[in-house]
Design a protein around this motif. Sequence first.
Motif, PDB file in Angstrom:
ATOM      1  N   PHE A 154       0.817  -1.213   0.000  1.00  0.00           N
ATOM      2  CA  PHE A 154       0.000   0.000   0.000  1.00  0.00           C
ATOM      3  C   PHE A 154       0.854   1.269   0.000  1.00  0.00           C
ATOM      4  CE2 PHE A 154      -2.643  -3.318   1.887  1.00  0.00           C
ATOM      5  CZ  PHE A 154      -3.775  -3.204   1.109  1.00  0.00           C
ATOM      6  N   PHE A 155       2.171   1.094   0.061  1.00  0.00           N
ATOM      7  CA  PHE A 155       3.072   2.252   0.056  1.00  0.00           C
ATOM      8  C   PHE A 155       3.950   2.295  -1.188  1.00  0.00           C
ATOM      9  CE2 PHE A 155       1.996   2.400   4.549  1.00  0.00           C
ATOM     10  CZ  PHE A 155       1.936   3.761   4.773  1.00  0.00           C
ATOM     11  N   LEU A 156       3.728   1.391  -2.113  1.00  0.00           N
ATOM     12  CA  LEU A 156       4.482   1.426  -3.366  1.00  0.00           C
ATOM     13  C   LEU A 156       3.779   2.407  -4.290  1.00  0.00           C
ATOM     14  CD1 LEU A 156       7.003  -0.054  -4.341  1.00  0.00           C
ATOM     15  CD2 LEU A 156       5.531  -1.624  -5.574  1.00  0.00           C
ATOM     16  N   ARG A 157       3.943   3.685  -4.024  1.00  0.00           N
ATOM     17  CA  ARG A 157       3.221   4.759  -4.697  1.00  0.00           C
ATOM     18  C   ARG A 157       4.134   5.971  -4.851  1.00  0.00           C
ATOM     19  NH1 ARG A 157      -1.410   5.738  -0.131  1.00  0.00           N
ATOM     20  NH2 ARG A 157      -1.628   7.785  -1.101  1.00  0.00           N
ATOM     21  N   GLU A 158       3.853   6.763  -5.862  1.00  0.00           N
ATOM     22  CA  GLU A 158       4.736   7.874  -6.200  1.00  0.00           C
ATOM     23  C   GLU A 158       4.239   9.220  -5.681  1.00  0.00           C
ATOM     24  OE1 GLU A 158       5.383   7.788 -10.381  1.00  0.00           O
ATOM     25  OE2 GLU A 158       6.411   5.844 -10.349  1.00  0.00           O
ATOM     26  N   ASP A 159       3.072   9.253  -5.017  1.00  0.00           N
ATOM     27  CA  ASP A 159       2.563  10.519  -4.504  1.00  0.00           C
ATOM     28  C   ASP A 159       3.070  10.823  -3.095  1.00  0.00           C
ATOM     29  OD1 ASP A 159       1.039   8.350  -3.536  1.00  0.00           O
ATOM     30  OD2 ASP A 159      -0.620   9.697  -3.011  1.00  0.00           O
ATOM     31  N   LEU A 160       3.893   9.944  -2.540  1.00  0.00           N
ATOM     32  CA  LEU A 160       4.511  10.168  -1.238  1.00  0.00           C
ATOM     33  C   LEU A 160       6.024  10.213  -1.415  1.00  0.00           C
ATOM     34  CD1 LEU A 160       2.519   7.670   1.037  1.00  0.00           C
ATOM     35  CD2 LEU A 160       2.237  10.143   0.942  1.00  0.00           C
ATOM     36  N   SER A 161       6.688  11.077  -0.659  1.00  0.00           N
ATOM     37  CA  SER A 161       8.148  11.098  -0.687  1.00  0.00           C
ATOM     38  C   SER A 161       8.680   9.835  -0.015  1.00  0.00           C
ATOM     39  CB  SER A 161       8.667  12.332   0.050  1.00  0.00           C
ATOM     40  OG  SER A 161       8.409  12.230   1.442  1.00  0.00           O
ATOM     41  N   LYS A 162       9.947   9.528  -0.282  1.00  0.00           N
ATOM     42  CA  LYS A 162      10.534   8.331   0.325  1.00  0.00           C
ATOM     43  C   LYS A 162      10.566   8.450   1.846  1.00  0.00           C
ATOM     44  CE  LYS A 162      15.386   9.786  -0.428  1.00  0.00           C
ATOM     45  NZ  LYS A 162      15.124  11.120  -1.000  1.00  0.00           N
ATOM     46  N   GLU A 163      10.762   9.670   2.361  1.00  0.00           N
ATOM     47  CA  GLU A 163      10.751   9.884   3.807  1.00  0.00           C
ATOM     48  C   GLU A 163       9.359   9.662   4.381  1.00  0.00           C
ATOM     49  OE1 GLU A 163      14.168  12.032   2.041  1.00  0.00           O
ATOM     50  OE2 GLU A 163      12.013  12.028   1.623  1.00  0.00           O
ATOM     51  N   ALA A 164       8.316  10.122   3.671  1.00  0.00           N
ATOM     52  CA  ALA A 164       6.939   9.925   4.134  1.00  0.00           C
ATOM     53  C   ALA A 164       6.574   8.449   4.140  1.00  0.00           C
ATOM     54  CB  ALA A 164       5.972  10.710   3.257  1.00  0.00           C
ATOM     55  N   ILE A 165       7.042   7.700   3.142  1.00  0.00           N
ATOM     56  CA  ILE A 165       6.766   6.267   3.092  1.00  0.00           C
ATOM     57  C   ILE A 165       7.385   5.560   4.294  1.00  0.00           C
ATOM     58  CG2 ILE A 165       7.285   4.129   1.839  1.00  0.00           C
ATOM     59  CD1 ILE A 165       7.008   5.723  -0.760  1.00  0.00           C
ATOM     60  N   VAL A 166       8.677   5.810   4.538  1.00  0.00           N
ATOM     61  CA  VAL A 166       9.369   5.155   5.652  1.00  0.00           C
ATOM     62  C   VAL A 166       8.751   5.561   6.980  1.00  0.00           C
ATOM     63  CG1 VAL A 166      11.564   4.984   6.895  1.00  0.00           C
ATOM     64  CG2 VAL A 166      11.537   4.896   4.392  1.00  0.00           C
ATOM     65  N   CYS A 167       8.447   6.851   7.139  1.00  0.00           N
ATOM     66  CA  CYS A 167       7.910   7.364   8.399  1.00  0.00           C
ATOM     67  C   CYS A 167       6.548   6.769   8.734  1.00  0.00           C
ATOM     68  CB  CYS A 167       7.825   8.887   8.325  1.00  0.00           C
ATOM     69  SG  CYS A 167       7.051   9.641   9.771  1.00  0.00           S
ATOM     70  N   ASN A 168       5.608   6.888   7.811  1.00  0.00           N
ATOM     71  CA  ASN A 168       4.236   6.458   8.103  1.00  0.00           C
ATOM     72  C   ASN A 168       4.098   4.940   8.136  1.00  0.00           C
ATOM     73  OD1 ASN A 168       2.499   9.041   8.176  1.00  0.00           O
ATOM     74  ND2 ASN A 168       3.792   9.329   6.386  1.00  0.00           N
ATOM     75  N   LYS A 169       4.849   4.247   7.307  1.00  0.00           N
ATOM     76  CA  LYS A 169       4.837   2.783   7.359  1.00  0.00           C
ATOM     77  C   LYS A 169       5.421   2.296   8.681  1.00  0.00           C
ATOM     78  CE  LYS A 169       6.464  -1.255   4.812  1.00  0.00           C
ATOM     79  NZ  LYS A 169       7.512  -1.658   5.779  1.00  0.00           N
ATOM     80  N   SER A 170       6.487   2.945   9.151  1.00  0.00           N
ATOM     81  CA  SER A 170       7.077   2.581  10.439  1.00  0.00           C
ATOM     82  C   SER A 170       6.105   2.827  11.589  1.00  0.00           C
ATOM     83  CB  SER A 170       8.369   3.377  10.666  1.00  0.00           C
ATOM     84  OG  SER A 170       9.355   3.034   9.728  1.00  0.00           O
ATOM     85  N   LEU A 171       5.401   3.962  11.544  1.00  0.00           N
ATOM     86  CA  LEU A 171       4.449   4.262  12.603  1.00  0.00           C
ATOM     87  C   LEU A 171       3.317   3.236  12.620  1.00  0.00           C
ATOM     88  CD1 LEU A 171       3.849   6.271  14.861  1.00  0.00           C
ATOM     89  CD2 LEU A 171       2.532   7.628  13.227  1.00  0.00           C
ATOM     90  N   MET A 172       2.847   2.843  11.447  1.00  0.00           N
ATOM     91  CA  MET A 172       1.806   1.819  11.377  1.00  0.00           C
ATOM     92  C   MET A 172       2.308   0.479  11.903  1.00  0.00           C
ATOM     93  SD  MET A 172      -0.060   2.641   7.758  1.00  0.00           S
ATOM     94  CE  MET A 172      -0.732   4.269   7.397  1.00  0.00           C
ATOM     95  N   GLN A 173       3.561   0.129  11.568  1.00  0.00           N
ATOM     96  CA  GLN A 173       4.120  -1.118  12.085  1.00  0.00           C
ATOM     97  C   GLN A 173       4.237  -1.067  13.609  1.00  0.00           C
ATOM     98  OE1 GLN A 173       6.828  -2.098   8.117  1.00  0.00           O
ATOM     99  NE2 GLN A 173       7.837  -1.817  10.068  1.00  0.00           N
ATOM    100  N   MET A 174       4.567   0.100  14.159  1.00  0.00           N
ATOM    101  CA  MET A 174       4.622   0.242  15.606  1.00  0.00           C
ATOM    102  C   MET A 174       3.258  -0.051  16.216  1.00  0.00           C
ATOM    103  SD  MET A 174       5.058   3.587  18.008  1.00  0.00           S
ATOM    104  CE  MET A 174       3.280   3.807  17.868  1.00  0.00           C
ATOM    105  N   PHE A 175       2.194   0.540  15.647  1.00  0.00           N
ATOM    106  CA  PHE A 175       0.845   0.300  16.152  1.00  0.00           C
ATOM    107  C   PHE A 175       0.493  -1.186  16.082  1.00  0.00           C
ATOM    108  CE2 PHE A 175      -0.270   4.864  14.822  1.00  0.00           C
ATOM    109  CZ  PHE A 175      -0.154   5.333  16.117  1.00  0.00           C
ATOM    110  N   ALA A 176       0.829  -1.829  14.947  1.00  0.00           N
ATOM    111  CA  ALA A 176       0.473  -3.238  14.766  1.00  0.00           C
ATOM    112  C   ALA A 176       1.207  -4.121  15.761  1.00  0.00           C
ATOM    113  CB  ALA A 176       0.772  -3.667  13.325  1.00  0.00           C
ATOM    114  N   HIS A 177       2.505  -3.874  15.955  1.00  0.00           N
ATOM    115  CA  HIS A 177       3.255  -4.685  16.925  1.00  0.00           C
ATOM    116  C   HIS A 177       2.774  -4.415  18.347  1.00  0.00           C
ATOM    117  CE1 HIS A 177       6.144  -6.671  14.347  1.00  0.00           C
ATOM    118  NE2 HIS A 177       6.424  -5.531  13.741  1.00  0.00           N
TER     119      HIS A 177
END
Length: 248
Positions: A154-177
Amino acid sequence: MVDLSQGALLWLVAATALASLISSVTGMAGGVLMFAAMSLCLPLRLLVPIHGAVQVFNNAARSWFLRGHIRWRMCLPFAAGAAIGAAATTVFIVRYVGEFFPLLLLVVLILYTLFKPARLPDLNIADRGFFWVGLVTGGMGILVGAIDPLLAVFFLREDLSKEAIVCNKSLMQMFAHLTKVPAYLYLGFSFTDNAGLIILLTVSAVIGARLGLLLLERVSARHFLQLMRLALMLAALRIGYQLIQMGV
């Protein structure tokens, strides 16, 4: 409480730092690599909760380093969905559903993302739609633990910067764990007895994350997405091999 030799402890520290660094640069794969490295030294009953605890703090630190890129309107719906999905799976589903079909669904989703024909739609969903991603991720996290590849599609997209992808995906993984912690406590795992190892590996992971983000600054957006695609393909191959082993 786990008792490790000095060599095993050094291996875990180095492998955790490297896995965290890779996750910062590619946007994924670090959690899977960290789990594989830990499995060489830790029994499964300790591996799952220790890995989960380290990943909570590791992803939290990565998100903090990139906090200027957090999109709360995307992450908060995900957090609500993940909590509901994890609770529902723990109470109602885990006793009836094995690992095979959730993993098969995950492989299909990854292959769709990587190889879909141009006329088929992207998995580029609206921010509020991440509630449903959280619902599925929270549920599958309890069943198979493979949330990293699932989120990545869901993050393999070009409308987000690489920093936004890493940041928000990491935050979601934190919530899931984080949703797994009550389950570990319920099953009798003692986080206090293993706090020393968890803290040591967390510090190692945070250092790796910071170094990885320094490398991320030097990676172009195009190369970042290419690395992310490569990591997804490797994850699909790994999960496919796991499915074959289940079927044998």
